[in-house]
Design a protein around this motif. Structure first.
Motif, PDB file in Angstrom:
ATOM      1  N   PRO A  15      10.091 -10.892  13.391  1.00  0.00           N
ATOM      2  CA  PRO A  15      11.469 -11.341  13.150  1.00  0.00           C
ATOM      3  C   PRO A  15      11.616 -12.827  12.846  1.00  0.00           C
ATOM      4  N   GLU A  16      10.914 -13.704  13.544  1.00  0.00           N
ATOM      5  CA  GLU A  16      11.132 -15.134  13.296  1.00  0.00           C
ATOM      6  C   GLU A  16      10.549 -15.559  11.956  1.00  0.00           C
ATOM      7  N   ALA A  17       9.646 -14.755  11.396  1.00  0.00           N
ATOM      8  CA  ALA A  17       9.120 -15.030  10.052  1.00  0.00           C
ATOM      9  C   ALA A  17      10.023 -14.442   8.976  1.00  0.00           C
ATOM     10  N   GLY A  18      11.001 -13.659   9.395  1.00  0.00           N
ATOM     11  CA  GLY A  18      11.934 -13.091   8.430  1.00  0.00           C
ATOM     12  C   GLY A  18      11.535 -11.741   7.889  1.00  0.00           C
ATOM     13  N   GLN A  19      10.604 -11.042   8.569  1.00  0.00           N
ATOM     14  CA  GLN A  19      10.246  -9.696   8.097  1.00  0.00           C
ATOM     15  C   GLN A  19      11.412  -8.747   8.347  1.00  0.00           C
ATOM     16  N   THR A  20      11.880  -8.127   7.268  1.00  0.00           N
ATOM     17  CA  THR A  20      13.015  -7.214   7.386  1.00  0.00           C
ATOM     18  C   THR A  20      12.653  -5.777   7.063  1.00  0.00           C
ATOM     19  N   VAL A  21      11.505  -5.566   6.443  1.00  0.00           N
ATOM     20  CA  VAL A  21      11.052  -4.210   6.110  1.00  0.00           C
ATOM     21  C   VAL A  21       9.709  -3.987   6.811  1.00  0.00           C
ATOM     22  N   GLY A  22       9.654  -2.954   7.655  1.00  0.00           N
ATOM     23  CA  GLY A  22       8.475  -2.714   8.486  1.00  0.00           C
ATOM     24  C   GLY A  22       7.399  -1.890   7.807  1.00  0.00           C
ATOM     25  N   HIS A  23       7.121  -2.225   6.563  1.00  0.00           N
ATOM     26  CA  HIS A  23       6.013  -1.621   5.788  1.00  0.00           C
ATOM     27  C   HIS A  23       5.357  -2.812   5.102  1.00  0.00           C
ATOM     28  N   VAL A  24       4.095  -3.067   5.408  1.00  0.00           N
ATOM     29  CA  VAL A  24       3.455  -4.304   4.953  1.00  0.00           C
ATOM     30  C   VAL A  24       3.643  -4.505   3.448  1.00  0.00           C
ATOM     31  N   HIS A  25       3.990  -5.750   3.093  1.00  0.00           N
ATOM     32  CA  HIS A  25       4.196  -6.087   1.684  1.00  0.00           C
ATOM     33  C   HIS A  25       3.794  -7.526   1.448  1.00  0.00           C
ATOM     34  N   TRP A  59       6.376 -27.421   0.573  1.00  0.00           N
ATOM     35  CA  TRP A  59       5.622 -27.058   1.754  1.00  0.00           C
ATOM     36  C   TRP A  59       5.884 -28.094   2.826  1.00  0.00           C
ATOM     37  N   PRO A  60       6.122 -27.733   4.081  1.00  0.00           N
ATOM     38  CA  PRO A  60       6.137 -26.373   4.593  1.00  0.00           C
ATOM     39  C   PRO A  60       7.402 -25.635   4.206  1.00  0.00           C
ATOM     40  N   PRO A  61       7.394 -24.307   4.330  1.00  0.00           N
ATOM     41  CA  PRO A  61       8.587 -23.526   4.034  1.00  0.00           C
ATOM     42  C   PRO A  61       9.672 -23.816   5.073  1.00  0.00           C
ATOM     43  N   GLY A  62      10.906 -23.621   4.696  1.00  0.00           N
ATOM     44  CA  GLY A  62      12.007 -23.870   5.623  1.00  0.00           C
ATOM     45  C   GLY A  62      12.163 -22.785   6.654  1.00  0.00           C
ATOM     46  N   PRO A  92       0.850  -1.191   0.000  1.00  0.00           N
ATOM     47  CA  PRO A  92       0.000   0.000   0.000  1.00  0.00           C
ATOM     48  C   PRO A  92       0.890   1.247   0.000  1.00  0.00           C
ATOM     49  N   ARG A  93       0.420   2.319  -0.609  1.00  0.00           N
ATOM     50  CA  ARG A  93       1.195   3.570  -0.536  1.00  0.00           C
ATOM     51  C   ARG A  93       1.244   4.075   0.905  1.00  0.00           C
ATOM     52  N   ALA A  94       0.172   3.870   1.645  1.00  0.00           N
ATOM     53  CA  ALA A  94       0.123   4.304   3.045  1.00  0.00           C
ATOM     54  C   ALA A  94       0.968   3.368   3.901  1.00  0.00           C
ATOM     55  N   HIS A  95       1.613   3.925   4.899  1.00  0.00           N
ATOM     56  CA  HIS A  95       2.480   3.128   5.768  1.00  0.00           C
ATOM     57  C   HIS A  95       1.665   2.394   6.824  1.00  0.00           C
ATOM     58  N   HIS A  96       1.771   1.058   6.806  1.00  0.00           N
ATOM     59  CA  HIS A  96       1.254   0.204   7.877  1.00  0.00           C
ATOM     60  C   HIS A  96       2.337  -0.830   8.145  1.00  0.00           C
ATOM     61  N   PRO A  97       2.614  -1.138   9.425  1.00  0.00           N
ATOM     62  CA  PRO A  97       3.789  -1.956   9.738  1.00  0.00           C
ATOM     63  C   PRO A  97       3.714  -3.403   9.260  1.00  0.00           C
ATOM     64  N   ASN A  98       2.544  -4.000   9.306  1.00  0.00           N
ATOM     65  CA  ASN A  98       2.450  -5.418   8.934  1.00  0.00           C
ATOM     66  C   ASN A  98       0.997  -5.751   8.588  1.00  0.00           C
ATOM     67  N   ASP A 150      -2.623 -19.929 -13.622  1.00  0.00           N
ATOM     68  CA  ASP A 150      -2.994 -21.338 -13.789  1.00  0.00           C
ATOM     69  C   ASP A 150      -1.950 -22.275 -13.182  1.00  0.00           C
ATOM     70  N   SER A 151      -0.676 -21.927 -13.287  1.00  0.00           N
ATOM     71  CA  SER A 151       0.369 -22.785 -12.721  1.00  0.00           C
ATOM     72  C   SER A 151       0.363 -22.726 -11.202  1.00  0.00           C
ATOM     73  N   GLY A 152      -0.058 -21.590 -10.660  1.00  0.00           N
ATOM     74  CA  GLY A 152      -0.145 -21.433  -9.213  1.00  0.00           C
ATOM     75  C   GLY A 152       0.913 -20.500  -8.674  1.00  0.00           C
ATOM     76  N   TYR A 153       0.585 -19.900  -7.568  1.00  0.00           N
ATOM     77  CA  TYR A 153       1.516 -18.934  -6.973  1.00  0.00           C
ATOM     78  C   TYR A 153       1.245 -18.844  -5.483  1.00  0.00           C
ATOM     79  N   ARG A 154       2.173 -18.204  -4.804  1.00  0.00           N
ATOM     80  CA  ARG A 154       2.078 -18.060  -3.353  1.00  0.00           C
ATOM     81  C   ARG A 154       2.059 -16.575  -3.023  1.00  0.00           C
ATOM     82  N   ILE A 155       1.202 -16.184  -2.092  1.00  0.00           N
ATOM     83  CA  ILE A 155       1.206 -14.826  -1.550  1.00  0.00           C
ATOM     84  C   ILE A 155       1.633 -14.945  -0.097  1.00  0.00           C
ATOM     85  N   VAL A 156       2.739 -14.278   0.253  1.00  0.00           N
ATOM     86  CA  VAL A 156       3.333 -14.413   1.589  1.00  0.00           C
ATOM     87  C   VAL A 156       3.423 -13.034   2.234  1.00  0.00           C
ATOM     88  N   PHE A 157       2.970 -12.976   3.486  1.00  0.00           N
ATOM     89  CA  PHE A 157       3.153 -11.769   4.304  1.00  0.00           C
ATOM     90  C   PHE A 157       4.003 -12.163   5.512  1.00  0.00           C
TER      91      PHE A 157
END
Ligand code: AMP
Ligand code: ZN
Length: 114
Positions: free
Chosen positions: A90-100, A111-114, A43-49, A79-86
């Motif tokens: 820290p333990e999930a690996g979030q390094t940028v504090g603007h939701v993406h 699956w599951p992810p490492g 989002p253009r607006a800042h939200h942390p997560n 059609d092949s499939g994709y993943r949307i990850v938020f």
């Protein structure tokens, strides 16, 4: 928000490879791609997560997910499939504090992810 990398990208002050943009959300290529398609949608607006965005602006969260869907369509991975990850915190690996949203596709994923 000052000193936020993704606020800077949304404002056009920090360079990025923009995939598509609209008045509320921006999609750009991840600088360190983990799959043939790896696009970040913010989002253009800042939200942390994700949780904090959901708590205060569900309509914007809906716009964000719709933009992620449009990215998947445009990149040809619907059609092949994709993943949307938020990643959140820290333990999930979030390094940028603007939701993406990471939109990942173009190869098989375990699956599951490492
Ligand atoms: P996360 O670890 O979930 O917080 O994801 C942050 C993502 O941002 C990582 O995948 C990084 O590779 C990516 N990233 C960091 N800086 C940039 C940048 N300047 N342009 C594009 N992607 C970036
Ligand atoms: Zn920000």
């Amino acid at each position: 928000m000052a000193d936020c990398l993704f606020c800077g990208i949304a404002a056009g002050e920090i360079p990025a490879t923009i995939v598509s943009a609209n008045p509320r959300t921006v999609a750009f290529r991840d600088i360190n791609p983990q799959a043939p398609v790896h696009v970040l949608v913010i989002p253009r607006a800042h939200h942390p997560n994700l949780a904090e965005l959901a708590a205060v602006d569900g309509a914007l969260l809906s716009d964000l997910v719709a933009h992620a869907r449009d990215v998947a369509l445009a990149e040809g991975i619907t059609d092949s499939g994709y993943r949307i990850v938020f990643n959140t915190g820290p333990e999930a690996g979030q390094t940028v504090g603007h939701v993406h949203a990471h939109v990942l596709g173009g190869r098989p994923m375990s699956w599951p992810p490492g």
